[in-house]
Design an enzyme around this catalytic site. Structure first.
Site, PDB file in Angstrom:
ATOM      1  N   GLU A 157       0.814  -1.217   0.000  1.00  0.00           N
ATOM      2  CA  GLU A 157       0.000   0.000   0.000  1.00  0.00           C
ATOM      3  C   GLU A 157       0.851   1.272   0.000  1.00  0.00           C
ATOM      4  O   GLU A 157       0.776   2.097   0.921  1.00  0.00           O
ATOM      5  CB  GLU A 157      -0.964   0.001   1.185  1.00  0.00           C
ATOM      6  CG  GLU A 157      -2.019  -1.072   1.074  1.00  0.00           C
ATOM      7  CD  GLU A 157      -3.116  -0.964   2.131  1.00  0.00           C
ATOM      8  OE1 GLU A 157      -2.891  -0.318   3.176  1.00  0.00           O
ATOM      9  OE2 GLU A 157      -4.194  -1.521   1.895  1.00  0.00           O
ATOM     10  N   GLU A 312      -6.443  -7.943  -0.807  1.00  0.00           N
ATOM     11  CA  GLU A 312      -6.847  -8.068   0.603  1.00  0.00           C
ATOM     12  C   GLU A 312      -8.342  -7.798   0.708  1.00  0.00           C
ATOM     13  O   GLU A 312      -8.872  -6.939  -0.008  1.00  0.00           O
ATOM     14  CB  GLU A 312      -6.154  -7.016   1.474  1.00  0.00           C
ATOM     15  CG  GLU A 312      -4.677  -7.179   1.671  1.00  0.00           C
ATOM     16  CD  GLU A 312      -4.110  -6.046   2.547  1.00  0.00           C
ATOM     17  OE1 GLU A 312      -4.849  -5.433   3.333  1.00  0.00           O
ATOM     18  OE2 GLU A 312      -2.907  -5.768   2.407  1.00  0.00           O
TER      19      GLU A 312
END
Ligand code: GLA
Ligand code: ZN
Length: 666
Positions: A157, A312
């Protein structure tokens, strides 16, 4: 060319997620083995490892410990699982921060951060880049021929920004390359305002609450520069990966509409797009959230225009939400299949085994602290695992969209700064999602793109609030219309150019006035208690927030305002141009207008929905196609039973949050 499986040798839907065996190193003989047994039981065929492993891999500078990762990789291979192997740059080690303080990020207020957290390293620091190269080279050399290696998960991320002196120097270089001279830069940023003219490159600093904060052109360029820093950092990270493992796809997990990086630009350097999805399902009527999540999936698919990875998602309660509500029965399957419905070829979770300590110890996971398969969540996951086993045929399937909606990070950034209109309710993202939702409710496949992407395959192009026009965008839109496309624009279109200077000669600028056949003279911002209405086809639709006062300059008025001093003036127009048409919606409306309007557009452009009949509220139908094979995902986003005409398989009754897949064709 049909899309290939994400991992060429593995033609299955990837099912797995983040796994942190290094947190269980002292229990490896029991817990690691048990993890493999549990993963198999849950139908898990992949685990993502190494994401935050730097301290375990290099506990002191130059002292490497790969033996534990070797063991984990071997376990994955023995169990026929694909490793999504990460580079560990998402969190630097304490010894690194201590030894090389330049690695520590500096915030916009020019404070160097202490060690802690994650995603907090400088993007320029030569010391960090060197450490990253050393680490990534070792990982690539060591695992290049490992049978488990499937995908590179680069960092984690990527986000934030660094304002340290090293990054400032890079920013100035970026600006020099872009503008060449200070004269050009001053003109592009309109620095004569408040005497902000630069006379030396060294005077230029990134935007800051304790410094420059009013030059919109500077702020936009800083955002673009930050995107380029991440592109550069990512390219730096993958250099050794590409050298030793050229056939292994690389990705970086993205975050939907995360504002800090222009993902359309960033995706140019990814092999496959992937993202982390955490919708906060309420367990009630989740139609709006379902539509929003659909948009985010479509956006991620649009980045590379091919299947993506759901890297995710949370199998139950997401602990960083203000309320950690459990997923109601069927919701886990609903969100997992929704990703596939919109073009994902994987379903992955954060996380496989719940940590025992620290800030994610109560975050949903496949395996709970209790440690067995005897939990409700585990059973939900195993059910999804079973279902995915029957979906190998879906791998690589396309989304046959003939309509596209534009979402542009540049517009978002510029609107955040616009300082006008209704500052509390500019609502760019929400508006784009509202337009998208009209397609979703009808089961019409739609792509999400930005103006840098090709418009060629579309017959309908929607650009809500295209406030800022990138260079060449208006011309590209006009060509699209001239060739026979249907273009839809709204209020707040074409106000500023790429460096945030207002167009002179009337909005929308850069030739879009001619494309749309209108001139927008003024915009009226309404208080929340105010409303007007658009009269169209004998009905009145509420208008709120923004009403533009436009003039016809070639277009035809289809609808007009119902009230106020601009009553009777055009509020909805169409301009016939070349072989196509350009519509303008001058005011913000509720969904009821958009739903009726896009029903007209769909029939005019012959946009085919996934199912023949109309869908009950809260039910979505998404289509993926592969050759002659078609997969229709029918999903109920409400807590009520719904009956749907599934076409080939007749009426189907869906329980609350139920999903069914109808296969058509051979
Ligand atoms: C992000 C991160 C993960 C984890 C999850 C928790 O998506 O990438 O490491 O922190 O959030 O929801
Ligand atoms: Zn820096």
């Amino acid at each position: 060319m049909p899309n290939q499986p994400i991992v060429a040798r593995f033609p299955h839907i990837i099912h797995g997620g983040d796994y942190n065996p290094e947190q269980w190193l002292s229990w490896k003989d029991t817990i690691w083995k048990e993890d493999m047994r549990l993963a198999k039981l849950a139908g898990i065929n992949s685990l993502s490892v190494g994401i935050f492993s730097w301290a375990a891999l290099e506990p002191a500078e130059g002292e490497y410990h790969f033996e534990w990762l070797d063991e984990v990789m071997n376990l994955l291979a023995e169990n026929n699982m694909v490793a999504v192997l990460a580079t560990p740059s998402g969190a630097k080690t304490a010894w690194m921060s201590q030894k090389y303080p330049e690695i520590l990020r500096v915030n916009a207020a020019r404070q160097r951060q202490l060690h802690g957290g994650r995603h907090n390293h400088c993007l320029t620091s030569p010391a960090y880049r060197r450490k990253v190269t050393e680490m990534n080279t070792r990982l690539a050399q060591r695992y290049k021929d490992h049978p488990a290696l499937g995908v590179w998960h680069v960092s984690n991320e990527y986000g934030g920004e660094c304002h340290c002196p090293l990054c400032q120097a890079e920013f100035r270089l970026y600006l020099k390359n872009k503008y060449g001279t200070l004269e050009k830069l001053n003109a592009a940023w309109w620095t004569s305002f408040w005497a902000h003219t630069y006379t030396d490159w060294e005077q230029i600093e990134s935007p800051s609450p304790i410094g420059e904060d009013v030059l919109h052109g500077l702020k936009l360029d800083w955002k673009r520069f930050t995107t380029e820093r991440f592109v550069d950092f990512y390219l730096h990270e993958i250099k050794p990966l590409k050298e030793y493992t050229p056939g292994v796809p690389c990705t970086a997990n993205l975050m939907g509409t995360y504002p800090g990086i222009d993902y359309f630009r960033f995706a140019e350097v990814l092999d496959v797009a992937s993202w982390d999805s955490y919708p906060q399902w309420t367990g009630g009527d989740d139609t709006v959230l379902g539509a929003r999540t659909a948009f985010l999936h479509d956006l991620t698919r649009g980045l590379k225009d091919k299947p993506f990875m759901l890297m995710e998602s949370c199998p139950s309660a997401t602990n960083w939400r203000p309320v950690t509500k459990l997923h109601r029965p069927a919701v886990h399957k609903l969100q997992s299949l929704q990703a596939l419905a919109h073009g994902a070829d994987s379903v992955q979770y954060f996380q496989f085994r719940k940590s025992r300590g620290s800030c994610e110890k109560f975050h949903g996971a496949v395996v709970d602290h209790e440690g067995t398969e005897n939990t409700r969540v585990f059973k939900d996951i195993a059910e999804v695992g079973e279902c995915l086993k029957g979906l190998d045929g879906l791998i690589g399937a396309d989304t046959p969209a003939k309509a596209a909606i534009i979402y542009d990070w540049n517009v978002r950034w510029a609107l955040e700064d616009a300082k006008g209109f209704l500052q509390s309710q500019t609502g760019y993202e929400e508006t784009v999602i509202a337009h998208h939702r009209s397609f979703w409710k009808k089961g019409i496949p739609v792509d999400v793109i930005d103006p840098t992407r090709s418009f060629d395959k579309y017959s309908v192009l929607v650009a809500p609030m295209l406030y800022l026009l990138r260079q060449g965008a208006a011309k590209k839109i006009d060509d699209f219309v001239q060739r026979g496309g249907i273009f839809i624009a709204t209020y707040i279109t074409g106000y500023v150019n790429e460096t945030d200077l207002c167009y002179l000669g009337g909005f929308p600028g850069d030739g879009l006035k001619e494309t749309l056949g209108i001139w927008n003279e003024e915009i009226d911002s309404l208080y929340p208690q105010d409303e007007n209405a658009i009269c169209w086809k004998g009905k009145q639709y509420r208008a709120k927030d923004f009403c533009e006062l436009i003039h016809l300059q070639g277009a035809e008025a289809l609808g007009s305002y119902a009230a106020d001093f601009y009553q009777g003036r055009p509020a909805l127009t169409v301009n016939r141009r070349g072989k196509g048409k350009a519509y303008y919606i001058a005011a913000r409306t509720d969904d009821n207008f958009l739903d009726d309007f896009y029903a007209e557009i769909a029939s005019e452009a012959d946009l085919k929905p996934a199912l023949p009949g109309s869908l009950p509220a809260g039910v979505s139908a998404q289509l993926r196609t592969k050759g002659k094979k078609e997969f229709v995902f029918i999903q109920n986003f409400t807590n009520e039973q719904k009956t749907v005409d599934s076409g080939t398989e007749g009426l189907k009754t869906l329980a609350p949050f139920e999903s069914v897949i109808v296969k058509r064709g051979s």
